[in-house]
Design a protein around this motif. Structure first.
Motif, PDB file in Angstrom:
ATOM      1  N   SER A   1      13.607   8.714 -11.464  1.00 53.08           N
ATOM      2  CA  SER A   1      14.702   9.037 -10.554  1.00 53.08           C
ATOM      3  C   SER A   1      14.227  10.053  -9.531  1.00 53.08           C
ATOM      4  O   SER A   1      13.201  10.717  -9.722  1.00 53.08           O
ATOM      5  CB  SER A   1      15.901   9.606 -11.330  1.00 53.08           C
ATOM      6  OG  SER A   1      15.546  10.845 -11.939  1.00 53.08           O
ATOM      7  N   ILE A   2      14.960  10.161  -8.441  1.00 56.01           N
ATOM      8  CA  ILE A   2      14.613  11.134  -7.411  1.00 56.01           C
ATOM      9  C   ILE A   2      14.690  12.549  -7.972  1.00 56.01           C
ATOM     10  O   ILE A   2      13.847  13.396  -7.669  1.00 56.01           O
ATOM     11  CB  ILE A   2      15.544  10.968  -6.194  1.00 56.01           C
ATOM     12  CG1 ILE A   2      15.211   9.667  -5.451  1.00 56.01           C
ATOM     13  CG2 ILE A   2      15.416  12.162  -5.245  1.00 56.01           C
ATOM     14  CD1 ILE A   2      16.087   9.397  -4.251  1.00 56.01           C
TER      15      ILE A   2
ATOM     16  N   LEU B   1       8.201   1.874  -5.141  1.00 59.91           N
ATOM     17  CA  LEU B   1       6.853   1.478  -5.530  1.00 59.91           C
ATOM     18  C   LEU B   1       6.615   1.634  -7.028  1.00 59.91           C
ATOM     19  O   LEU B   1       5.986   0.778  -7.670  1.00 59.91           O
ATOM     20  CB  LEU B   1       5.833   2.307  -4.745  1.00 59.91           C
ATOM     21  CG  LEU B   1       4.346   2.057  -5.043  1.00 59.91           C
ATOM     22  CD1 LEU B   1       3.957   0.646  -4.623  1.00 59.91           C
ATOM     23  CD2 LEU B   1       3.482   3.090  -4.332  1.00 59.91           C
ATOM     24  N   LEU B   2       7.102   2.734  -7.602  1.00 57.01           N
ATOM     25  CA  LEU B   2       6.798   3.067  -9.000  1.00 57.01           C
ATOM     26  C   LEU B   2       7.858   2.605 -10.000  1.00 57.01           C
ATOM     27  O   LEU B   2       7.588   2.554 -11.193  1.00 57.01           O
ATOM     28  CB  LEU B   2       6.595   4.579  -9.143  1.00 57.01           C
ATOM     29  CG  LEU B   2       5.431   5.180  -8.356  1.00 57.01           C
ATOM     30  CD1 LEU B   2       5.338   6.680  -8.612  1.00 57.01           C
ATOM     31  CD2 LEU B   2       4.117   4.502  -8.727  1.00 57.01           C
TER      32      LEU B   2
ATOM     33  N   TYR C   1      11.885  16.358   5.470  1.00 56.98           N
ATOM     34  CA  TYR C   1      11.680  15.225   4.569  1.00 56.98           C
ATOM     35  C   TYR C   1      10.277  15.265   3.970  1.00 56.98           C
ATOM     36  O   TYR C   1       9.320  15.646   4.637  1.00 56.98           O
ATOM     37  CB  TYR C   1      11.888  13.904   5.319  1.00 56.98           C
ATOM     38  CG  TYR C   1      13.337  13.615   5.649  1.00 56.98           C
ATOM     39  CD1 TYR C   1      14.212  13.195   4.649  1.00 56.98           C
ATOM     40  CD2 TYR C   1      13.816  13.766   6.944  1.00 56.98           C
ATOM     41  CE1 TYR C   1      15.550  12.934   4.941  1.00 56.98           C
ATOM     42  CE2 TYR C   1      15.151  13.506   7.249  1.00 56.98           C
ATOM     43  CZ  TYR C   1      16.005  13.091   6.236  1.00 56.98           C
ATOM     44  OH  TYR C   1      17.324  12.846   6.530  1.00 56.98           O
ATOM     45  N   ARG C   2      10.181  14.835   2.710  1.00 59.81           N
ATOM     46  CA  ARG C   2       8.892  14.801   2.034  1.00 59.81           C
ATOM     47  C   ARG C   2       8.064  13.629   2.544  1.00 59.81           C
ATOM     48  O   ARG C   2       8.601  12.544   2.785  1.00 59.81           O
ATOM     49  CB  ARG C   2       9.095  14.677   0.512  1.00 59.81           C
ATOM     50  CG  ARG C   2       9.810  15.855  -0.119  1.00 59.81           C
ATOM     51  CD  ARG C   2      10.253  15.492  -1.533  1.00 59.81           C
ATOM     52  NE  ARG C   2      10.837  16.613  -2.239  1.00 59.81           N
ATOM     53  CZ  ARG C   2      12.103  17.021  -2.094  1.00 59.81           C
ATOM     54  NH1 ARG C   2      12.897  16.399  -1.227  1.00 59.81           N
ATOM     55  NH2 ARG C   2      12.562  18.051  -2.771  1.00 59.81           N
TER      56      ARG C   2
ATOM     57  N   GLY D   1      12.080   7.813  -1.229  1.00 54.12           N
ATOM     58  CA  GLY D   1      12.714   6.546  -1.564  1.00 54.12           C
ATOM     59  C   GLY D   1      11.702   5.419  -1.682  1.00 54.12           C
ATOM     60  O   GLY D   1      11.799   4.563  -2.573  1.00 54.12           O
ATOM     61  N   GLN D   2      10.721   5.396  -0.803  1.00 57.75           N
ATOM     62  CA  GLN D   2       9.675   4.376  -0.858  1.00 57.75           C
ATOM     63  C   GLN D   2       8.797   4.556  -2.091  1.00 57.75           C
ATOM     64  O   GLN D   2       8.355   3.572  -2.700  1.00 57.75           O
ATOM     65  CB  GLN D   2       8.838   4.433   0.423  1.00 57.75           C
ATOM     66  CG  GLN D   2       9.584   3.981   1.671  1.00 57.75           C
ATOM     67  CD  GLN D   2       8.795   4.246   2.939  1.00 57.75           C
ATOM     68  OE1 GLN D   2       8.037   5.212   3.026  1.00 57.75           O
ATOM     69  NE2 GLN D   2       8.978   3.390   3.932  1.00 57.75           N
TER      70      GLN D   2
END
Length: 227
Positions: free
Chosen positions: A23-24, A14-15, A45-46, A9-10
């Motif tokens: 998108s995710i 940022l991008l 979590y990544r 999400g961060q």
């Protein structure tokens, strides 16, 4: 000491300003293709390092500015992993700059052959399935003759369609462009035919005439907009 890490999400936050269509699901797709390999926390979590974010930015820039397929981007990333310098990613040329917008979109500047399946075309261009269906329904996008894959022209039309939507131009406007293109194609065919004595000459002569016609067309459009 390891640098800070970010969640997916961060990374998106940022991008997103530079890549509005990010998108995710797209990030996860790039991971599934082996282009990204972020660490995982025990919870699953990544965890994206600065190197991971830079790698993702490079991939997205290659797709946005050069329309490069994943196969080519993967080759570039392998060069980076070996410590080699990959080919430079050229920024998009502004309209009226040297080479013009038509060069940035690939007209008159042949690249390696592009062969994309349907899902690959959708992912690379950033359009939806419904938008591709609409483009195909109006014969604005189609597979190569006798094949089940799409070429560079289809990718260029899809990307242009997505970007033009932001300015209020939809399929109706693209149909008008298609009609103009059909007239120009017919004119080029009639012009080339008397000059072709051998079949192998046809492609080269048609390419030269097409480039000249497109450059003239672009120059006339810019001229009309300036008056």
């Amino acid at each position: 000491m390891p640098g800070p890490v970010r969640s997916i999400g961060q990374v998106m936050k940022l991008l997103k300003p530079d890549f509005p269509d990010l998108s995710i699901s797209k990030i996860r797709f790039l991971e599934s293709e082996g282009l990204l390999s972020p660490e995982r926390a025990p919870s699953g979590y990544r965890k994206y390092s600065r190197a991971d974010v830079d790698r993702l930015r490079y991939i997205l820039t290659c797709q946005r500015d050069n329309f490069q397929p994943l196969k080519v981007i993967r080759e570039h990333l392998e060069m980076i992993d070996r410590g080699e310098e990959p080919p430079a990613v050229e920024p998009p040329a502004p309209p009226g700059a040297s080479g013009g917008e038509e060069e940035h979109l690939g007209i008159g500047a042949p690249r390696g052959p592009i062969r994309m399946k349907r899902r690959e075309l959708i992912r690379a261009s950033g359009i939806t399935e419904a938008q591709l269906v609409e483009l195909e329904r109006h014969q604005l996008v189609r597979t190569k003759r006798g094949q089940d894959w799409y070429g560079q022209e289809a990718l260029m039309v899809c990307v242009a369609s997505r970007r033009l939507r932001a300015f209020g131009m939809d399929t109706r406007h693209l149909r008008a462009l298609r009609q103009a293109a059909e007239r120009e194609a017919g004119m080029i065919e009639q012009t080339v035919l008397p000059h072709v004595r051998h079949r192998e000459q046809a492609g080269e002569i048609a390419s030269q005439v097409t480039q000249l016609v497109l450059h003239a067309h672009a120059a006339m459009v810019y001229d009309l907009l300036e008056h």
